[in-house]
Design a protein around this motif. Structure first.
Motif, PDB file in Angstrom:
ATOM      1  N   LEU A  62       0.832  -1.209   0.000  1.00 43.22           N
ATOM      2  CA  LEU A  62       0.000   0.000   0.000  1.00 43.22           C
ATOM      3  C   LEU A  62       0.865   1.258   0.000  1.00 43.22           C
ATOM      4  CD1 LEU A  62      -2.822  -1.046   2.479  1.00 43.22           C
ATOM      5  CD2 LEU A  62      -2.945  -0.914  -0.009  1.00 43.22           C
ATOM      6  N   PHE A 101       0.920   4.083  -2.956  1.00 43.48           N
ATOM      7  CA  PHE A 101       0.682   5.487  -2.616  1.00 43.48           C
ATOM      8  C   PHE A 101       1.834   6.358  -3.099  1.00 43.48           C
ATOM      9  CE2 PHE A 101       1.197   9.016   0.463  1.00 43.48           C
ATOM     10  CZ  PHE A 101       0.053   9.720   0.132  1.00 43.48           C
ATOM     11  N   ALA A 158      -3.012   6.085  14.404  1.00 46.50           N
ATOM     12  CA  ALA A 158      -3.948   5.809  13.310  1.00 46.50           C
ATOM     13  C   ALA A 158      -5.113   4.923  13.736  1.00 46.50           C
ATOM     14  CB  ALA A 158      -3.207   5.162  12.142  1.00 46.50           C
ATOM     15  N   ASP A 214     -10.774   7.755   9.070  1.00 47.10           N
ATOM     16  CA  ASP A 214     -10.545   7.976   7.644  1.00 47.10           C
ATOM     17  C   ASP A 214      -9.047   7.976   7.333  1.00 47.10           C
ATOM     18  OD1 ASP A 214     -13.314   8.372   7.057  1.00 47.10           O
ATOM     19  OD2 ASP A 214     -13.150  10.396   7.870  1.00 47.10           O
ATOM     20  N   ASP A 215      -8.727   7.955   6.042  1.00 50.15           N
ATOM     21  CA  ASP A 215      -7.332   8.054   5.620  1.00 50.15           C
ATOM     22  C   ASP A 215      -6.801   9.442   5.935  1.00 50.15           C
ATOM     23  OD1 ASP A 215      -7.487   5.495   4.652  1.00 50.15           O
ATOM     24  OD2 ASP A 215      -7.777   6.090   2.574  1.00 50.15           O
ATOM     25  N   LEU A 216      -5.543   9.502   6.321  1.00 51.20           N
ATOM     26  CA  LEU A 216      -4.895  10.757   6.657  1.00 51.20           C
ATOM     27  C   LEU A 216      -3.467  10.682   6.151  1.00 51.20           C
ATOM     28  CD1 LEU A 216      -5.108  13.448   8.235  1.00 51.20           C
ATOM     29  CD2 LEU A 216      -4.426  12.192  10.276  1.00 51.20           C
ATOM     30  N   TYR A 217      -3.008  11.698   5.399  1.00 51.51           N
ATOM     31  CA  TYR A 217      -1.685  11.678   4.794  1.00 51.51           C
ATOM     32  C   TYR A 217      -0.904  12.917   5.190  1.00 51.51           C
ATOM     33  CZ  TYR A 217      -4.189   8.407   1.813  1.00 51.51           C
ATOM     34  OH  TYR A 217      -4.944   7.369   1.357  1.00 51.51           O
TER      35      TYR A 217
END
Length: 102
Positions: free
Chosen positions: A5, A9, A79, A84-87
């Protein structure tokens, strides 16, 4: 799975040079191994990682001791509480600085 993953990304956001570090010696060893195909239960994922690594201008995988992987474990613990996804790109939040400097 996390390695795959992360690789996808990095490729999606245009990173060209990448170094993956992990504390699971067996996974890093298998990824770096030139024997193919991998017939283990994770063989398909490992082969996809190997193929994905060649799409970068520079890529490498490196094993680090569990004790040296503090930031990654802090991020993982953080995390767990995020739905939700966080970048973060280029900069990390201040809450991880203490782990970085240990």
């Amino acid at each position: 799975m996390a390695l795959l993953l992360g690789l996808k990304f990095a490729r999606d956001i245009g990173i060209q040079d990448i170094l993956f570090e992990g504390d699971c010696f067996s996974v890093i060893s298998i990824v770096l191994c030139n024997f193919s195909p991998d017939c283990s239960s994770l063989g398909n994922i490992i082969e996809e990682v190997k193929q994905g690594l060649v799409s970068f201008r520079f890529s490498n995988c490196s094993h680090v001791r569990h004790s040296a992987d503090g930031v990654a474990h802090e991020v993982a613990a953080f995390a767990r509480g995020i739905p939700d996804d966080l970048y973060w790109i280029e900069e990390i939040p201040e809450i991880f600085w203490a782990a970085l400097w240990q």
